[in-house]
Design a protein around this motif. Sequence first.
Motif, PDB file in Angstrom:
ATOM      1  N   PHE A 183      -9.338  19.350  23.961  1.00 56.59           N
ATOM      2  CA  PHE A 183      -8.025  19.409  23.340  1.00 56.59           C
ATOM      3  C   PHE A 183      -8.063  18.821  21.933  1.00 56.59           C
ATOM      4  CE2 PHE A 183      -3.997  17.252  22.375  1.00 56.59           C
ATOM      5  CZ  PHE A 183      -3.141  18.336  22.342  1.00 56.59           C
ATOM      6  N   HIS A 184      -8.753  17.663  21.798  1.00 56.52           N
ATOM      7  CA  HIS A 184      -8.844  17.053  20.473  1.00 56.52           C
ATOM      8  C   HIS A 184      -9.605  17.956  19.507  1.00 56.52           C
ATOM      9  CE1 HIS A 184      -6.863  13.459  21.725  1.00 56.52           C
ATOM     10  NE2 HIS A 184      -7.827  13.085  22.583  1.00 56.52           N
ATOM     11  N   LYS A 185     -10.694  18.577  20.027  1.00 64.54           N
ATOM     12  CA  LYS A 185     -11.439  19.498  19.167  1.00 64.54           C
ATOM     13  C   LYS A 185     -10.576  20.680  18.757  1.00 64.54           C
ATOM     14  CE  LYS A 185     -16.081  18.431  20.930  1.00 64.54           C
ATOM     15  NZ  LYS A 185     -17.274  18.972  21.619  1.00 64.54           N
ATOM     16  N   GLU A 186      -9.899  21.268  19.752  1.00 63.44           N
ATOM     17  CA  GLU A 186      -9.039  22.404  19.443  1.00 63.44           C
ATOM     18  C   GLU A 186      -7.893  21.995  18.520  1.00 63.44           C
ATOM     19  OE1 GLU A 186      -7.795  23.991  23.119  1.00 63.44           O
ATOM     20  OE2 GLU A 186      -9.762  24.809  23.659  1.00 63.44           O
ATOM     21  N   GLN A 187      -7.395  20.782  18.742  1.00 62.73           N
ATOM     22  CA  GLN A 187      -6.335  20.296  17.866  1.00 62.73           C
ATOM     23  C   GLN A 187      -6.839  20.183  16.426  1.00 62.73           C
ATOM     24  OE1 GLN A 187      -4.883  16.364  18.780  1.00 62.73           O
ATOM     25  NE2 GLN A 187      -2.807  16.896  18.156  1.00 62.73           N
ATOM     26  N   PHE A 188      -8.071  19.652  16.280  1.00 60.42           N
ATOM     27  CA  PHE A 188      -8.660  19.557  14.939  1.00 60.42           C
ATOM     28  C   PHE A 188      -8.857  20.944  14.341  1.00 60.42           C
ATOM     29  CE2 PHE A 188     -12.499  19.606  12.303  1.00 60.42           C
ATOM     30  CZ  PHE A 188     -12.121  18.721  11.300  1.00 60.42           C
ATOM     31  N   ILE A 189      -9.339  21.881  15.194  1.00 59.05           N
ATOM     32  CA  ILE A 189      -9.547  23.254  14.697  1.00 59.05           C
ATOM     33  C   ILE A 189      -8.221  23.886  14.289  1.00 59.05           C
ATOM     34  CG2 ILE A 189     -10.300  25.566  15.365  1.00 59.05           C
ATOM     35  CD1 ILE A 189     -12.398  24.254  17.148  1.00 59.05           C
ATOM     36  N   ILE A 190      -7.185  23.673  15.097  1.00 58.13           N
ATOM     37  CA  ILE A 190      -5.865  24.233  14.782  1.00 58.13           C
ATOM     38  C   ILE A 190      -5.335  23.661  13.477  1.00 58.13           C
ATOM     39  CG2 ILE A 190      -3.466  24.311  15.534  1.00 58.13           C
ATOM     40  CD1 ILE A 190      -4.505  24.507  18.405  1.00 58.13           C
ATOM     41  N   ILE A 191      -5.520  22.323  13.327  1.00 57.64           N
ATOM     42  CA  ILE A 191      -5.052  21.693  12.087  1.00 57.64           C
ATOM     43  C   ILE A 191      -5.818  22.245  10.891  1.00 57.64           C
ATOM     44  CG2 ILE A 191      -4.927  19.514  10.829  1.00 57.64           C
ATOM     45  CD1 ILE A 191      -4.399  18.128  13.496  1.00 57.64           C
ATOM     46  N   ALA A 192      -7.155  22.397  11.086  1.00 61.98           N
ATOM     47  CA  ALA A 192      -7.964  22.947   9.996  1.00 61.98           C
ATOM     48  C   ALA A 192      -7.530  24.372   9.651  1.00 61.98           C
ATOM     49  CB  ALA A 192      -9.438  22.911  10.374  1.00 61.98           C
ATOM     50  N   ILE A 193      -7.271  25.169  10.704  1.00 61.62           N
ATOM     51  CA  ILE A 193      -6.818  26.546  10.459  1.00 61.62           C
ATOM     52  C   ILE A 193      -5.464  26.545   9.765  1.00 61.62           C
ATOM     53  CG2 ILE A 193      -6.076  28.667  11.592  1.00 61.62           C
ATOM     54  CD1 ILE A 193      -8.208  28.157  13.706  1.00 61.62           C
ATOM     55  N   PHE A 194      -4.578  25.658  10.208  1.00 68.24           N
ATOM     56  CA  PHE A 194      -3.242  25.585   9.605  1.00 68.24           C
ATOM     57  C   PHE A 194      -3.335  25.197   8.133  1.00 68.24           C
ATOM     58  CE2 PHE A 194       0.452  22.987   8.462  1.00 68.24           C
ATOM     59  CZ  PHE A 194       1.453  23.918   8.631  1.00 68.24           C
ATOM     60  N   VAL A 195      -4.194  24.181   7.848  1.00 60.97           N
ATOM     61  CA  VAL A 195      -4.346  23.758   6.453  1.00 60.97           C
ATOM     62  C   VAL A 195      -4.948  24.890   5.620  1.00 60.97           C
ATOM     63  CG1 VAL A 195      -5.544  22.144   4.931  1.00 60.97           C
ATOM     64  CG2 VAL A 195      -4.514  21.318   7.053  1.00 60.97           C
ATOM     65  N   SER A 196      -5.961  25.574   6.200  1.00 59.75           N
ATOM     66  CA  SER A 196      -6.585  26.680   5.479  1.00 59.75           C
ATOM     67  C   SER A 196      -5.576  27.794   5.214  1.00 59.75           C
ATOM     68  CB  SER A 196      -7.773  27.222   6.270  1.00 59.75           C
ATOM     69  OG  SER A 196      -8.745  26.217   6.491  1.00 59.75           O
TER      70      SER A 196
END
Length: 483
Positions: A183-196
């Motif tokens: 979940f934390h990894k996916e959360q980081f990925i989601i945040i990264a995707i959102f920022v991108s």
Amino acid sequence: IAATVSMRYISMLTTIALHQIQSGLTMTNDTNSNIFMVNRRSEQFADQEGLLIGAANDDSSLIERLMNATDSPQPIVRATAWAILLKFGSWNVDALQNMSMFTYNFDAATADPPRFEPCDADNWDHDESCRQVGTSSIALDDSTTWLVVTVMSQGGLGDTARATASQVRKTVLNFRANWEESFHKEQFIIIAIFVSMSIGSLLMAIALSILVTGPLRHLTSLGALMRRLGDLDFAHKDSIFMEIRSGRSSNIKEVSELQETFSRLSHCIETFALFVPEGVVRKIVQGGEKERQPHVSMRTVTIMFTDIRDFTAISETLSQTDLLFVLTRYLTAMTGVAEHYRGEVTEILGDGLLIFWNTPEDVPDHAAKACAAALAMQEALASLNEELQSRDFPRLSIRCGLHTGFSYATSPLTCSRCWRRAIWDACTGVCRVLTPRKCPQREHRLRQKDEVRLLGGSGELGKPFGGPLQALWSRCDLLWSHI
């Protein structure tokens, strides 16, 4: 309670169901497990909510009197009923509408006063006082609902079941840990995707704004050019105008069409202004309704006629190319002087110029401006003669005739002959100033065509005259032939 079965029959059914469970789970017995039914909801008899309908191993007490489940003589039934009430607060709650499962501590539920304590999640399989409860609602009709309650000891599952439960619990804990990590990894990925995506959207917005504001700047420039065009300022040195004239247009279709339309309009008006006085063109472009309709007005006008003295003799000494050069330089200089003093050059008659003041536009002090223009022409001619002499061309000498008088001015766009006729008397005055000896001959000719009396002096009759004046008189002859 209205029902099609007896309470004894219900107790018998719950007893049979409990014995079937106990046959599979040897660690369960009548003291640590039971199945009973409670009246959970009764709209017509609200005081009967919580009434014990039937319980396993209890077929005699219910026959003697009705009782609540919390008053059951069986401790396991009484403790479980208290645990349900203490956990949910009431029998008639939405949480009991569906199936539910929970655990409670039997010793806490049988204390005085009873209290609800859930089992320790890390040690429930070794806690002998821990009870597992499952509930399910049965709707008899729209207003009556019963609740089936199953309770058994957590330790009644046996060693194998407890070992399996422990293994399952560890698996669940590991799964939860892995899930939290994922979940934390996916959360980081989601945040990264959102920022991108945010950065990408910002860059796209900037790019689109550049693409949109560029044409908008062109539109703003077009608006400024249109205002300048209304004043007959063709803005030849403007960078936007040069881009439009060179064929460079916007990528947006509508803006490109506007640019092309403006280019054509500018070219048409510029060409139109070459043949029609700029004052008239300016008023038409600016929306003057009067200039687009035939009209006549009484005006005081000043007229100048100027030509080159002995031009016929000069033209005989020059080649065609040299003559064209001299005339071009002369007419350019004289036209510039006249326009500087707000004169309208209406006709170029060979080497002569016919210039009006105070028509079609109002010109304050037009007579003074015409005189100033005549003097300025002499000064400009001096500079022109220096240039011509440096090229081995003959010097030029000009004659200027001026006259101020009343005339009827009409629209030159709708009645050009009427316009020339309206200024005829003033033209005659110019003629007399410029060539006083030759005007009586014209006076004599006019009297032959129509009885018109023109004031003038006397002079030779029948002696022809040529040059620009001959062209002017020819136009007058054409005018009189239509009157």
